[in-house]
Design an enzyme around this catalytic site. Structure first.
Site, PDB file in Angstrom:
ATOM      1  N   TRP A  59      -1.332  -5.061 -12.379  1.00  0.00           N
ATOM      2  CA  TRP A  59      -1.247  -5.505 -10.848  1.00  0.00           C
ATOM      3  C   TRP A  59      -2.349  -6.203 -10.495  1.00  0.00           C
ATOM      4  O   TRP A  59      -2.141  -7.476  -9.728  1.00  0.00           O
ATOM      5  CB  TRP A  59      -0.948  -4.302  -9.988  1.00  0.00           C
ATOM      6  CG  TRP A  59       0.498  -3.715 -10.581  1.00  0.00           C
ATOM      7  CD1 TRP A  59       0.482  -2.402 -11.313  1.00  0.00           C
ATOM      8  CD2 TRP A  59       1.628  -3.935 -10.473  1.00  0.00           C
ATOM      9  NE1 TRP A  59       1.850  -2.222 -11.474  1.00  0.00           N
ATOM     10  CE2 TRP A  59       2.424  -3.182 -10.786  1.00  0.00           C
ATOM     11  CE3 TRP A  59       2.201  -5.305  -9.770  1.00  0.00           C
ATOM     12  CZ2 TRP A  59       4.022  -3.336 -11.133  1.00  0.00           C
ATOM     13  CZ3 TRP A  59       3.465  -5.508  -9.889  1.00  0.00           C
ATOM     14  CH2 TRP A  59       4.486  -4.663 -10.273  1.00  0.00           C
TER      15      TRP A  59
ATOM     16  N   ASP B  29      -5.289  -4.027  -2.847  1.00  0.00           N
ATOM     17  CA  ASP B  29      -3.857  -3.843  -2.891  1.00  0.00           C
ATOM     18  C   ASP B  29      -3.845  -2.083  -3.062  1.00  0.00           C
ATOM     19  O   ASP B  29      -4.225  -1.661  -4.057  1.00  0.00           O
ATOM     20  CB  ASP B  29      -3.255  -4.286  -4.248  1.00  0.00           C
ATOM     21  CG  ASP B  29      -1.945  -3.961  -4.611  1.00  0.00           C
ATOM     22  OD1 ASP B  29      -1.330  -3.189  -4.011  1.00  0.00           O
ATOM     23  OD2 ASP B  29      -1.204  -4.452  -5.653  1.00  0.00           O
TER      24      ASP B  29
ATOM     25  N   LYS C 111       6.257   3.612  -2.151  1.00  0.00           N
ATOM     26  CA  LYS C 111       5.615   4.701  -2.917  1.00  0.00           C
ATOM     27  C   LYS C 111       5.219   5.833  -1.995  1.00  0.00           C
ATOM     28  O   LYS C 111       5.591   6.888  -2.237  1.00  0.00           O
ATOM     29  CB  LYS C 111       4.359   4.472  -3.810  1.00  0.00           C
ATOM     30  CG  LYS C 111       4.857   3.117  -4.951  1.00  0.00           C
ATOM     31  CD  LYS C 111       3.815   2.318  -5.708  1.00  0.00           C
ATOM     32  CE  LYS C 111       4.328   1.093  -6.279  1.00  0.00           C
ATOM     33  NZ  LYS C 111       5.001   1.525  -7.422  1.00  0.00           N
TER      34      LYS C 111
END
Lengths: 360, 360
Positions: free
Chosen positions: A102, A171, A195
């Site tokens: 990511w 992030d 999530k």
């Protein structure tokens, strides 16, 4: 069918209480004779939902007046571009830490906008790892420092947030509000909701207000953070149903004692699972360096890929869903976000012992 | 509380059957023990929903193999930028038609990207109007021609789609699938879902495949149409619940006979309402030129603003929601999209007659 034990990496488990409330009022929200999906985003019914979502998120995150909550669209993947487009001035540079899949995607997009300094790259290390964030060579004149607080695929998580000379940007898609953190260390935090916060289709951004004006006027209006900041995320039609579910999740989190309350539960779940891995005499092998083990995504291997496939298959037969590791790395991954109940982890740990007995 | 008569401009009414099905399976989708919101976007359960949504939309829109359906985020407001960023090459120009608030916003964003030719500007005309699309001075070398097929605020709608020398691009947010149209006239069509297709948070884009490769590689990955085209809108996590509702709406539309079937119903609803306006002896005055009257957003005035306020207030007391005109223009607006049932229009027409009797 009884409720599944949901270990999906995202979209992921939601609190059953939240789903039940959404179900109860799906065709008639608060006696209005309409679904919340059918309400105008400028009407009273939705506005109350929106304001509560903003207020609860601000409370849960411990925001000071210097910060603002935004509800955007496009997921973290759009933020990979939106952050540098807003915060990285022409001729400037930004610090990035490459901790895995990511972070790497964020770096790729930032390079389209400006100069990127890679402070550390642990993205190819096995066991999966992160650098010592206290000892990185942060630039004095960077526009910001970008980190990925939890790598969903690698199963690693930053154990603390460093003090940095330029605004820290994170992030936090896979660990937002799973634990308390000091927002004043950050210039900007972003997270896809799917999530820990709600369904997919909502992106939470928390921005320090002084950073709102950094974007050039030439940037598309929808990509300027100030556009939605000025309109409290109502510049255009927001994803109203997603924000409604996020609001219900925020109520649930507050009832759990907020970030500190849920952290205690999360730590206990993760500790139980890591203990099962470490106590298996090597049958189960954790894939992350212990110091950077994630409390959200627990990753491990079995002695062979065949046994891993059998493990996933037999788990499904026992109603445990989503344990297959990401296709890019294989192995096993249990995502145990906020809404994954302790009973699910208990069931998994019992299954692991049983599976080892039969196959170890 | 009985179901409201919902005349909201968007988010708007959804078919009750759709809401009831979503409610029935909200905590347990297809016997999986999980909500559709909790399913992985890469799992079997959601994948079936996604594929059906794509297939049904392709069928409803009559797409040939030259076109592809995309489910994006950010609404029409992001498309205002994404269209020129993808389709308008450096040094090129695009034709735009300014028919009102929404066309104007599209033009503003396109001007940030390149040269814009305004073919006609009817945005300030009263009564609200549109140009003769058959007689516009389309450029021979424009990258594309952009139109707004229905102006939600002005209450105007394009009665036909012209043949253009460069690819036609339309913002169809407020009339997509309310009537059949010939997709082969178009290079690209986009629409926020929250009027005729589903909840807010999903943006439908239909693109002619040869246009996918026009975007520069330097464009943010998430803004390149080809990114999602290559991955069937699964490059990153899509708004899964929104696409699920859109899929249920697409089934409902197919059962109604598709675009042609729903058009007949829509025309009858609109005709009844315009007849009530035109038959009121001037008490109600339509705000759009008859040739360009919208079948989706019916707009009219009363003799005074006081009477308009009273009209809205008394309508609400009779469970008719969303009739207040857009704040920028005032007056009355009844948005009668696909899912607004004929009974709602009947009730409104009866109320209008009654209101005139008392106040005329």
């Amino acid at each position: 069918m009884s409720r599944a034990y949901n270990f999906n990496a995202g979209p992921a488990a939601l609190p059953l209480e939240v789903l039940e409330q959404a179900k109860a009022e799906l065709t008639d929200f608060a006696g209005t004779g309409m679904s919340i999906m059918e309400h105008s985003h400028r009407g009273k019914a939705y506005d109350a939902v929106h304001q509560e979502a903003v207020a609860n998120m601000s409370k849960l995150l411990g925001l000071t007046d210097d910060y603002q909550v935004l509800f955007l669209q496009g997921g973290a993947s759009l933020q990979f571009s939106q952050v540098p487009l807003n915060l990285l001035p022409a001729g400037g540079s930004a610090d990035y830490v490459n901790t895995g899949t990511w972070a790497n995607k964020a770096i790729k997009e930032a390079k389209k906008v400006g100069t990127v300094n890679i402070l550390a790259d642990t993205s190819k290390e096995i066991p999966t790892n992160m650098p010592d964030f206290a000892a990185l060579p942060y630039s004095k004149d960077a526009a910001y420092v970008h980190v990925t607080s939890n790598e969903t695929i690698a199963g690693t998580e930053m154990p603390f947030f460093p003090d940095t000379p330029s605004p820290l940007v994170a992030d936090m898609s896979s660990d937002i509000l799973s634990r308390p953190f000091d927002i004043t260390k950050f210039g900007l935090v972003y997270a896809g909701a799917q999530k820990n916060l709600g369904p997919s289709g909502v992106t939470l951004v928390v921005i320090r207000k002084d950073l709102l004006e950094r974007a050039p006027e030439t940037l598309p209006t929808m990509l300027q953070y100030r556009t939605q900041a000025k309109e409290n995320s109502l510049y255009n039609t927001p994803p109203t149903f997603g924000i409604y579910i996020l609001m219900l999740v925020s109520r649930w989190l507050l009832a759990k004692g907020g970030a500190a309350g849920i952290e205690a539960i999360n730590k206990a779940k993760a500790a139980k699972l890591y203990a099962a891995i470490d106590g298996s005499g090597g049958f189960y092998k954790g894939t992350a360096v212990p110091a950077f083990r994630s409390n959200m995504n627990v990753t491990w291997r079995l002695p062979s890929e065949e046994l891993e496939a059998l493990f996933v298959k037999e788990a499904i037969a026992q109603n445990m869903i989503g344990l297959k590791g990401h296709r890019s790395v294989g192995g096993i991954r249990a995502s145990i976000y906020n809404a994954c109940p302790p009973e699910a982890v208990d069931a998994l740990v019992a299954f692991m012992a049983d599976f080892q007995k039969k196959n170890g």
